[in-house]
Design an enzyme around this catalytic site. Structure first.
Site, PDB file in Angstrom:
ATOM      1  N   LEU A   1       0.811  -1.220   0.000  1.00  0.00           N
ATOM      2  CA  LEU A   1       0.000   0.000   0.000  1.00  0.00           C
ATOM      3  C   LEU A   1       0.845   1.270   0.000  1.00  0.00           C
ATOM      4  O   LEU A   1       0.341   2.347  -0.282  1.00  0.00           O
ATOM      5  CB  LEU A   1      -0.902   0.022   1.249  1.00  0.00           C
ATOM      6  CG  LEU A   1      -2.316  -0.508   1.111  1.00  0.00           C
ATOM      7  CD1 LEU A   1      -3.041  -0.379   2.446  1.00  0.00           C
ATOM      8  CD2 LEU A   1      -3.073   0.225   0.032  1.00  0.00           C
ATOM      9  N   GLY A   2       2.094   1.142   0.369  1.00  0.00           N
ATOM     10  CA  GLY A   2       2.928   2.326   0.481  1.00  0.00           C
ATOM     11  C   GLY A   2       3.072   2.836   1.897  1.00  0.00           C
ATOM     12  O   GLY A   2       3.265   4.037   2.121  1.00  0.00           O
TER      13      GLY A   2
ATOM     14  N   ILE B   1      -1.357 -13.549  10.714  1.00  0.00           N
ATOM     15  CA  ILE B   1      -0.932 -14.154  11.978  1.00  0.00           C
ATOM     16  C   ILE B   1       0.503 -13.763  12.324  1.00  0.00           C
ATOM     17  O   ILE B   1       0.861 -13.609  13.494  1.00  0.00           O
ATOM     18  CB  ILE B   1      -1.103 -15.691  11.915  1.00  0.00           C
ATOM     19  CG1 ILE B   1      -0.919 -16.292  13.309  1.00  0.00           C
ATOM     20  CG2 ILE B   1      -0.154 -16.324  10.890  1.00  0.00           C
ATOM     21  CD1 ILE B   1      -1.319 -17.755  13.391  1.00  0.00           C
TER      22      ILE B   1
ATOM     23  N   CYS C   1      29.517  -2.859  -8.404  1.00  0.00           N
ATOM     24  CA  CYS C   1      29.836  -4.118  -7.720  1.00  0.00           C
ATOM     25  C   CYS C   1      30.067  -5.235  -8.749  1.00  0.00           C
ATOM     26  O   CYS C   1      31.119  -5.284  -9.370  1.00  0.00           O
ATOM     27  CB  CYS C   1      28.733  -4.468  -6.722  1.00  0.00           C
ATOM     28  SG  CYS C   1      29.212  -5.725  -5.512  1.00  0.00           S
TER      29      CYS C   1
ATOM     30  N   HIS D   1      28.567   0.436  -3.738  1.00  0.00           N
ATOM     31  CA  HIS D   1      27.214   0.729  -4.220  1.00  0.00           C
ATOM     32  C   HIS D   1      26.901   2.213  -3.994  1.00  0.00           C
ATOM     33  O   HIS D   1      26.363   2.590  -2.949  1.00  0.00           O
ATOM     34  CB  HIS D   1      26.186  -0.118  -3.469  1.00  0.00           C
ATOM     35  CG  HIS D   1      26.204  -1.564  -3.836  1.00  0.00           C
ATOM     36  ND1 HIS D   1      25.334  -2.112  -4.756  1.00  0.00           N
ATOM     37  CD2 HIS D   1      27.000  -2.587  -3.420  1.00  0.00           C
ATOM     38  CE1 HIS D   1      25.585  -3.406  -4.890  1.00  0.00           C
ATOM     39  NE2 HIS D   1      26.591  -3.721  -4.078  1.00  0.00           N
TER      40      HIS D   1
ATOM     41  N   GLU E   1      24.577   3.967  -5.145  1.00  0.00           N
ATOM     42  CA  GLU E   1      23.137   4.260  -5.114  1.00  0.00           C
ATOM     43  C   GLU E   1      22.590   4.368  -3.697  1.00  0.00           C
ATOM     44  O   GLU E   1      21.588   5.057  -3.454  1.00  0.00           O
ATOM     45  CB  GLU E   1      22.354   3.193  -5.891  1.00  0.00           C
ATOM     46  CG  GLU E   1      22.293   1.808  -5.264  1.00  0.00           C
ATOM     47  CD  GLU E   1      23.446   0.896  -5.664  1.00  0.00           C
ATOM     48  OE1 GLU E   1      23.296  -0.341  -5.569  1.00  0.00           O
ATOM     49  OE2 GLU E   1      24.507   1.419  -6.060  1.00  0.00           O
TER      50      GLU E   1
END
Length: 547
Positions: free
Chosen positions: A19-20, A153, A385, A511, A513
């Protein structure tokens, strides 16, 4: 801010997953920080893996690495990008990690012979982790996202823990935000509130009464719909927050501010602050709307069927594009079963080639082909990488002349292991949490593109790998024209490589990013997208001339 007890906001989700909730939590964090508050964010996931490090990206998306080397859920990346703070291992918790901690304590006899149960032992550990986020550094508000969907659950121990937490720290210090879905039913031609009603009822049955309901929808919520949700959820109409679909996630903080979410949170928690100052963020959204040019990047990988597997890479490309005033369209290229001619035909039509991180041999040779095409046809290339391993292996084969050069990860019997296992990784059997992880110092060489982009002689970037350039072959690679632009520990490990006679060919072991921000793009992505934009303009000019 004056010293006071920290406040706690818990974000739960209902009806469906994806849902975000993470975007809502991150956006709220941005708004509260813009009010001058010190904010910490954390995520609780209900799966039994100790962390996402050994999970397939197809199942869970990318593994996001923090400064201190924690392998975390991709929502931690959203938190860092929105709030612009470096988070830590205190920000990501799984049911597996919680149970592991409790069972280790039981084995050590720390429970003095008591019967170990979900309540109180598991819930106490969850509450301790919530408090730890506030104790790690001075904090005004801790925002905790509870993964999963209310009614599952697996999530019940976490929901029970946050129910207990309100009683322990006082209702004036806790707020519950429930994110739910208001679907539009095409056949009926209207929005339906029943799923939200059931979701809130399930939460109340557990003992949690939401203070705010954030309603995700494709359409605008009318006043009647808001009033109906308020009535059945037993909240004020003003506490029903509309969060409709947006063309870009970076618009969400402004949407929630206009809906008054941050004001509701501050009022409920007794936080007297000025209005949120979103000047820098609003400038970001203006730049999103102002983009007129387009660059297309071929992302060559093995997980392209699930784009969340490369979420931070995608966002870093977007950040760099915003700085250059262009949109970045990613063409997802499956690295498997591709010939050289097919790769050349495909990549001639893009403005840049990016080979991201990954593990395993599937698609390896396709990535080698893509890298070769980019090098030979002078297409901007960025390797991350594994993408650096690809670049070094390709260069060794086709420039140095080392036939069969490879990484021992892909071919343990290769005659030329130009990429090999790090010495400290040899003998390690466990896969989880054992790689070279987190921020490490990288020494950047003078006179290189990397030094020009970073501007500093020493930088700190995040890592997640086991294999490295084999120093036994380093001399041959350098003699053939490969530039080692960055190293670790005075040259012990290769961190950045470049080709100086290429329009833009750079690859890093780290990395970049993970440290890119919407208003502060990662330097290597900034340079890569700028080079791709230059190629796009050149190609557009050639097309006009040909026409």
């Amino acid at each position: 801010m004056s010293a006071r007890a920290p406040k706690y906001v818990f974000v739960t989700g209902g009806v469906v997953s994806a849902l975000g909730k993470g975007i809502v939590a991150a956006s709220l964090g941005r708004l509260l920080k813009a009010r001058g508050l010190r904010v910490q964010l954390q995520k609780f996931d209900p799966y039994l893996n100790v962390d996402p490090g050994t999970m397939s990206p197809f199942q869970h998306g990318e593994v996001y690495v923090t400064e201190d080397g924690a392998e975390t859920d991709l929502d931690i990346g959203h938190y860092e990008r929105f709030v612009d703070e470096n988070l830590s291992q205190n920000s990501s918790h799984s049911a597996g990690a919680v149970w592991e901690t409790v069972l280790r304590k039981e084995r050590k006899g720390e429970f003095l012979g008591a019967t170990v149960q979900v309540i109180p032992h598991i819930t106490n550990e969850i509450k301790a982790r919530i408090r730890r986020a506030a104790e790690a550094e001075p904090t005004d508000v801790v925002i905790s996202e509870i993964g999963g969907t209310v009614g599952d659950i697996e999530s019940l121990p976490f929901l029970e823990a946050i129910r207990q937490f309100r009683r322990e720290v006082g209702p004036e210090n806790v707020m519950y935000v429930h994110v739910t879905l208001v679907p539009f039913i095409e056949a009926a031609g209207e929005l339906k509130t029943k799923p939200t009603q059931h979701s809130v009822n399930e939460l109340r049955r557990i003992g949690i009464h939401p203070d705010v309901v954030v309603c995700r929808s494709h359409e605008e919520l009318s006043r009647d719909i808001r009033d109906k949700i308020a009535l059945f959820a037993d909240v004020d109409p003003g506490a029903v927050i509309a969060c409709r679909d947006m063309p870009d996630v970076y618009f969400v903080p402004s949407v929630l501010k206009d809906e008054g979410l941050d004001g509701l949170v501050c009022a409920k928690l007794g936080l007297e602050t000025p209005e949120a100052e979103l000047g820098e963020w609003e400038e970001l959204t203006r730049r999103i709307d102002a983009r007129r040019e387009l660059v297309e990047i071929a992302l060559v990988g093995k997980y392209v069927k699930l784009q969340d597997a490369y979420l931070s890479v995608h966002e870093a490309l977007k950040h760099a594009g915003l700085l250059s005033g262009c949109a970045v369209r990613v063409r997802w290229v499956d690295a498997e079963n591709m010939s050289y001619d097919e790769a050349a035909e495909l990549l001639d039509t893009v403005d840049g080639v990016l080979v991201p991180g990954g593990f395993g041999s599937r698609g390896w040779e396709g990535k080698i082909l893509a890298c070769r095409v980019a090098r030979e046809r002078r297409i901007p290339y960025l390797g991350i990488c594994l993408g650096m391993h690809v670049a070094v292996s390709e260069f060794a084969r086709h420039v140095v002349g080392l036939d069969g050069a490879n990484s021992t990860e892909m071919d343990p019997e290769t005659p030329h292991p130009v990429i090999d296992l790090l010495p400290e990784q040899k003998g390690i059997e466990d896969l989880g949490g054992t790689m070279r992880l987190g921020a490490r110092a990288v020494e950047v060489a003078d006179g290189t593109r990397a030094r020009e982009l970073y501007g500093d002689a020493v930088i700190f970037e995040r890592h997640r790998h086991r294999y490295e350039v084999n120093n036994l072959y380093r001399g041959q690679l350098v003699d053939a024209g490969l530039v080692v632009a960055g190293t670790f520990e005075q040259g012990r490990l290769v961190e950045i490589i470049e080709l100086p006679d290429h329009p833009w060919f750079v690859a890093s072991q780290f990395h970049p990013e993970f440290k890119s921000r919407p208003t502060r793009p990662a330097p290597l992505f900034r340079g890569f997208v700028a080079a791709a934009l230059s190629r796009a303009r050149s190609r557009a000019g050639e097309a006009v001339a040909a026409g």
